[in-house]
Write a protein that holds these residues in place. Structure first.
Motif, short mmCIF file in Angstrom:
data_model
loop_
_atom_site.label_atom_id
_atom_site.label_comp_id
_atom_site.label_asym_id
_atom_site.label_seq_id
_atom_site.Cartn_x
_atom_site.Cartn_y
_atom_site.Cartn_z
N VAL A 130 -15.99 -49.33 -23.64
CA VAL A 130 -17.10 -48.39 -24.25
C VAL A 130 -17.48 -48.36 -25.57
O VAL A 130 -16.59 -49.08 -26.46
N GLN A 131 -18.71 -48.02 -25.98
CA GLN A 131 -19.19 -47.88 -27.14
C GLN A 131 -18.41 -46.84 -27.98
O GLN A 131 -18.35 -45.69 -27.59
N LEU A 132 -17.73 -46.99 -29.16
CA LEU A 132 -17.30 -45.97 -30.15
C LEU A 132 -18.28 -44.90 -30.22
O LEU A 132 -19.42 -44.83 -30.69
N LEU A 141 -7.38 -45.28 -15.09
CA LEU A 141 -7.80 -46.44 -15.94
C LEU A 141 -6.36 -46.82 -16.64
O LEU A 141 -5.62 -45.98 -16.98
N GLY A 142 -6.51 -48.14 -16.89
CA GLY A 142 -5.19 -48.80 -17.57
C GLY A 142 -5.21 -48.83 -18.93
O GLY A 142 -4.32 -48.18 -19.63
N LYS A 143 -6.40 -48.84 -19.57
CA LYS A 143 -6.91 -48.82 -20.99
C LYS A 143 -8.40 -48.78 -21.27
O LYS A 143 -8.90 -49.42 -20.57
N ILE A 144 -8.43 -47.96 -22.25
CA ILE A 144 -9.81 -47.90 -22.70
C ILE A 144 -10.22 -48.50 -23.96
O ILE A 144 -9.30 -48.19 -25.04
N THR A 157 -12.43 -49.53 -27.27
CA THR A 157 -13.88 -48.99 -27.69
C THR A 157 -14.55 -50.25 -28.84
O THR A 157 -13.43 -51.01 -29.47
N TYR A 158 -15.61 -50.35 -28.97
CA TYR A 158 -16.11 -51.36 -29.57
C TYR A 158 -17.45 -50.60 -30.49
O TYR A 158 -18.03 -49.86 -29.92
N PRO A 159 -17.81 -51.30 -31.58
CA PRO A 159 -18.87 -50.68 -32.36
C PRO A 159 -20.28 -50.43 -31.95
O PRO A 159 -20.63 -49.49 -32.26
N ASN A 160 -20.59 -51.33 -30.82
CA ASN A 160 -21.85 -51.45 -30.25
C ASN A 160 -21.83 -51.97 -28.71
O ASN A 160 -20.54 -52.46 -28.41
N ASN A 161 -23.01 -51.85 -28.11
CA ASN A 161 -22.93 -52.17 -26.77
C ASN A 161 -22.91 -53.76 -26.91
O ASN A 161 -22.18 -54.22 -25.89
N THR A 162 -23.30 -54.47 -27.60
CA THR A 162 -23.40 -55.92 -27.76
C THR A 162 -21.74 -56.50 -27.79
O THR A 162 -21.68 -57.47 -27.13
N ALA A 214 -14.24 -54.11 -17.14
CA ALA A 214 -15.50 -53.55 -16.87
C ALA A 214 -16.09 -52.66 -18.30
O ALA A 214 -15.39 -52.65 -19.16
N TYR A 215 -17.24 -52.31 -18.20
CA TYR A 215 -17.91 -51.82 -19.05
C TYR A 215 -18.76 -50.82 -18.63
O TYR A 215 -19.47 -50.63 -17.74
#
Length: 253
Positions: free
Chosen positions: A141-143, A157-160, A162-167, A180-181
């Motif tokens: 998911v996006q932060l 869910l096993g683990k979430i 986070t990423y700075p942006n969708n890309t 999955a995203y």
């Protein structure tokens, strides 16, 4: 993790003072410009072509500004700092697909929803399509988004991750670092179109209303933009813009 944990605290700080004064509608009109901030890494809503900010929300902001008799001056920032800058008075409004949530409404004021959407699961072909399929698996998911907040309440869910942006989140999915995203359904459609048969879109996990953010208490500018949005939806210009990007009218019904 540090930025993720600070985001709710930032909203709380904005809600209880420490803000620089926002420019009201009269000041904006006198200056001839509306200072608008976004995160331009979210096609088809806001993205860049060269140095120009484009996309559905970008064109909508410019349409609303035109109806107010001013031009847009764009500011760009990462998603998780946009509302901070708004509270600091660095810009007049933020249009960046913010879901309208009770937590955010304590910190900022929102326009009437300018579209409705929802979060969907995106995976590589043959991957998980439903929450049941995601049991014990990794979700990107996006932060700083409502997707990150809602993901923490999803069962199994096993683990979430986070990423700075969708890309970055999409790249993690394609590289096999996540299963999955979770993203906006329109963004998912755009990604699938670009990736051909490599991506599949699963179930709708939740629905949400999306609004333009204003500094708390900036009533005249909020009312002016709401009036411009209502006019655009009545005269067909909103529908025309929506059809251009999505092939349908995406306003809330």
């Amino acid at each position: 993790m540090k930025l993720k944990s600070l985001y709710p605290l930032v909203l709380a700080a904005l809600a209880f003072g420490g803000q620089a004064s926002a420019r009201d509608l009269a000041t904006v009109k006198k200056s001839g410009k509306l200072i608008v901030a976004t995160e331009p890494t979210y096609p088809p809503f806001t993205y860049t072509q060269g140095k120009k900010v484009v996309g559905f929300e970008a064109e909508l902001a410019e349409l609303l500004a035109k109806q107010l008799g001013v031009k847009v001056e764009w500011k760009t920032s990462s998603f998780d700092t946009l509302l901070i800058g708004l509270g600091q008075g660095r810009y007049d409004m933020v249009i960046a697909s913010h879901g309208i949530t009770p937590e955010r409404q304590k910190a900022v004021d929102f326009s009437s929803p300018h579209y409705c959407s929802g979060g969907v699961l995106v995976s590589k072909s043959g991957g998980p399509k439903t929450l049941t399929d995601m049991k014990g698996k990794k979700l990107a998911v996006q932060l700083g988004t409502t997707y990150a907040t809602r993901a923490r309440s999803l069962p199994g869910l096993g683990k979430i991750q986070t990423y700075p942006n969708n890309t970055d989140a999409l790249q993690a999915l394609m590289a096999g670092r996540t299963d999955a995203y979770l993203t906006d359904r329109f963004v998912a459609l755009e990604a699938r179109k670009k990736m051909g048969g490599k991506l599949q879109i699963g179930s709708l996990v939740f629905q949400e209303k999306i609004g333009i953010a204003f500094q708390k208490g900036n009533k005249t500018l909020l009312a002016g933009v709401n009036s411009a949005l209502k006019k655009a939806q009545a005269d067909g210009s909103y529908e025309k813009l929506s059809e251009k990007y999505f092939g349908e009218d995406i306003r809330c019904r």
